[in-house]
Design a protein around this motif. Structure first.
Motif, PDB file in Angstrom:
ATOM      1  N   ASP A  50       9.800  10.767   4.380  1.00 43.71           N
ATOM      2  CA  ASP A  50      10.164   9.576   4.241  1.00 43.71           C
ATOM      3  C   ASP A  50       9.155   8.503   3.436  1.00 43.71           C
ATOM      4  O   ASP A  50       9.717   7.267   2.987  1.00 43.71           O
ATOM      5  CB  ASP A  50      10.959   8.696   5.462  1.00 43.71           C
ATOM      6  CG  ASP A  50      11.739   9.673   6.149  1.00 43.71           C
ATOM      7  OD1 ASP A  50      12.593  10.107   5.337  1.00 43.71           O
ATOM      8  OD2 ASP A  50      11.858   9.765   7.357  1.00 43.71           O
ATOM      9  N   CYS A  51       7.972   8.736   3.535  1.00 44.03           N
ATOM     10  CA  CYS A  51       6.972   8.201   2.891  1.00 44.03           C
ATOM     11  C   CYS A  51       5.951   8.697   2.278  1.00 44.03           C
ATOM     12  O   CYS A  51       4.682   9.162   2.802  1.00 44.03           O
ATOM     13  CB  CYS A  51       6.332   6.985   4.070  1.00 44.03           C
ATOM     14  SG  CYS A  51       5.398   5.673   3.487  1.00 44.03           S
ATOM     15  N   PRO A  52       6.227   9.510   1.355  1.00 45.15           N
ATOM     16  CA  PRO A  52       5.289  10.288   0.623  1.00 45.15           C
ATOM     17  C   PRO A  52       4.221   9.613   0.052  1.00 45.15           C
ATOM     18  O   PRO A  52       4.147   8.652  -0.610  1.00 45.15           O
ATOM     19  CB  PRO A  52       6.175  11.033  -0.502  1.00 45.15           C
ATOM     20  CG  PRO A  52       7.281  10.270  -0.663  1.00 45.15           C
ATOM     21  CD  PRO A  52       7.412   9.307   0.515  1.00 45.15           C
ATOM     22  N   VAL A  53       3.027  10.605  -0.051  1.00 46.39           N
ATOM     23  CA  VAL A  53       1.835   9.834  -0.730  1.00 46.39           C
ATOM     24  C   VAL A  53       1.533  10.900  -1.969  1.00 46.39           C
ATOM     25  O   VAL A  53       1.384  12.147  -1.989  1.00 46.39           O
ATOM     26  CB  VAL A  53       0.672   9.954  -0.095  1.00 46.39           C
ATOM     27  CG1 VAL A  53      -0.625   9.651  -0.647  1.00 46.39           C
ATOM     28  CG2 VAL A  53       0.631   9.087   1.327  1.00 46.39           C
ATOM     29  N   ALA A  54       1.473  10.237  -3.213  1.00 47.74           N
ATOM     30  CA  ALA A  54       1.169  11.071  -4.397  1.00 47.74           C
ATOM     31  C   ALA A  54      -0.078  11.849  -4.334  1.00 47.74           C
ATOM     32  O   ALA A  54      -0.909  11.799  -3.656  1.00 47.74           O
ATOM     33  CB  ALA A  54       1.322  10.239  -5.611  1.00 47.74           C
ATOM     34  N   LEU A  78       0.958  -1.007   0.090  1.00 48.88           N
ATOM     35  CA  LEU A  78       0.072   0.134   0.026  1.00 48.88           C
ATOM     36  C   LEU A  78       0.870   1.178  -0.079  1.00 48.88           C
ATOM     37  O   LEU A  78       0.688   2.138  -0.722  1.00 48.88           O
ATOM     38  CB  LEU A  78      -0.926   0.022   1.157  1.00 48.88           C
ATOM     39  CG  LEU A  78      -1.770   1.130   1.487  1.00 48.88           C
ATOM     40  CD1 LEU A  78      -2.774   1.395   0.149  1.00 48.88           C
ATOM     41  CD2 LEU A  78      -2.748   1.033   2.821  1.00 48.88           C
ATOM     42  N   MET A  79       1.914   1.128   0.721  1.00 50.85           N
ATOM     43  CA  MET A  79       2.782   2.303   0.901  1.00 50.85           C
ATOM     44  C   MET A  79       3.479   2.555  -0.587  1.00 50.85           C
ATOM     45  O   MET A  79       3.324   3.670  -1.009  1.00 50.85           O
ATOM     46  CB  MET A  79       3.698   2.324   1.807  1.00 50.85           C
ATOM     47  CG  MET A  79       3.382   2.580   3.260  1.00 50.85           C
ATOM     48  SD  MET A  79       4.537   2.570   4.642  1.00 50.85           S
ATOM     49  CE  MET A  79       4.745   0.831   4.770  1.00 50.85           C
ATOM     50  N   LEU A 117      -3.059   3.117   7.884  1.00 52.96           N
ATOM     51  CA  LEU A 117      -4.047   3.800   6.939  1.00 52.96           C
ATOM     52  C   LEU A 117      -4.149   5.356   7.154  1.00 52.96           C
ATOM     53  O   LEU A 117      -4.302   5.960   6.141  1.00 52.96           O
ATOM     54  CB  LEU A 117      -5.498   2.967   6.903  1.00 52.96           C
ATOM     55  CG  LEU A 117      -6.330   3.346   5.831  1.00 52.96           C
ATOM     56  CD1 LEU A 117      -5.790   3.262   4.256  1.00 52.96           C
ATOM     57  CD2 LEU A 117      -7.667   2.576   5.821  1.00 52.96           C
ATOM     58  N   ARG A 118      -4.385   5.813   8.226  1.00 54.67           N
ATOM     59  CA  ARG A 118      -4.633   7.196   8.603  1.00 54.67           C
ATOM     60  C   ARG A 118      -3.518   7.969   8.527  1.00 54.67           C
ATOM     61  O   ARG A 118      -3.616   8.889   7.500  1.00 54.67           O
ATOM     62  CB  ARG A 118      -4.982   7.227  10.066  1.00 54.67           C
ATOM     63  CG  ARG A 118      -5.257   8.855  10.747  1.00 54.67           C
ATOM     64  CD  ARG A 118      -5.242   8.921  12.061  1.00 54.67           C
ATOM     65  NE  ARG A 118      -5.455  10.262  12.351  1.00 54.67           N
ATOM     66  CZ  ARG A 118      -4.877  11.182  12.412  1.00 54.67           C
ATOM     67  NH1 ARG A 118      -3.672  11.023  12.042  1.00 54.67           N
ATOM     68  NH2 ARG A 118      -5.285  12.504  12.598  1.00 54.67           N
TER      69      ARG A 118
END
Length: 206
Positions: free
Chosen positions: A47-51, A5-6, A37-38
């Motif tokens: 360090d864990c970006p979301v597009a 998911l990440m 998920l939140r």
């Protein structure tokens, strides 16, 4: 499942867990903890970006309490064919787009949520109230083919909601009251073939 998911969120892709269909029960191979998920829904971190697409996942088993209250989601929030272990809290949450189609929920509290586009709850199953009291929805509210089996209180509470487009409840099966009193609906209210079986109060209060 969380690693997949990440990676999908960073790449701006849809994450399909297992066969993408609704998990029949708790499934460790598809489990995503609610806190993880939140973290992704609100944008992750450096360090864990979301597009910009946001979180789009199919077939997850969400364990723990998903509480997004007073937060703002990044991009779209698509939680499709997901099974939630606990009721979902989205009080006063800001979304661009919220889609929970075909998911199974214990209950959903989205009082005062602000959604730029639509809210899609098609084919969901919910054991307790779906609460959209006072929500602001910039598109349509679609709850067609849903099974709302709450027997106490309200099956769907959208009192005072502001819906720019239509409210679609076709083929809805509700065991308790549907409350739209005080709501403002900019399009049509469609209850075609709905089965409203409330034994107390009004079947539909608009």
């Amino acid at each position: 499942a969380e690693v997949d998911l990440m990676a999908a969120c960073e790449a701006g892709e849809v994450c399909v867990l297992g066969d993408g269909n609704l998990p029949e029960k708790a499934d460790a191979t598809r489990e995503v903890r609610a806190d993880v998920l939140r973290y992704l829904i609100i944008g992750g971190c450096r360090d864990c970006p979301v597009a910009d697409w946001g979180v789009r996942v199919m077939g997850a088993y969400v364990s723990g309490d998903l509480d997004l209250s007073h937060a703002s989601a990044k991009g779209m929030t698509f939680l499709l064919d997901c099974r939630f272990q606990q009721p979902v809290e989205m009080t006063q949450t800001g979304f661009e787009f919220l889609n929970l189609n075909r998911s199974h929920l214990i209950g959903l509290n989205a009082q005062g949520a602000r959604v730029t586009a639509g809210v899609f709850l098609r084919n969901i199953k919910a054991a307790a109230t779906i609460d959209l009291n006072g929500a602001e929805i910039g598109g349509q509210l679609a709850c067609t083919d849903a099974q709302l089996s709450a027997t106490e209180g309200k099956a769907l509470n959208a009192q005072g909601a502001q819906v720019t487009a239509g409210v679609f409840l076709g083929n809805l099966n509700a065991a308790a009251s549907i409350a739209l009193n005080g709501a403002e609906v900019g399009g049509q209210l469609d209850c075609t073939n709905a089965q409203l079986s409330a034994t107390e109060g009004d079947a539909l209060n608009a």
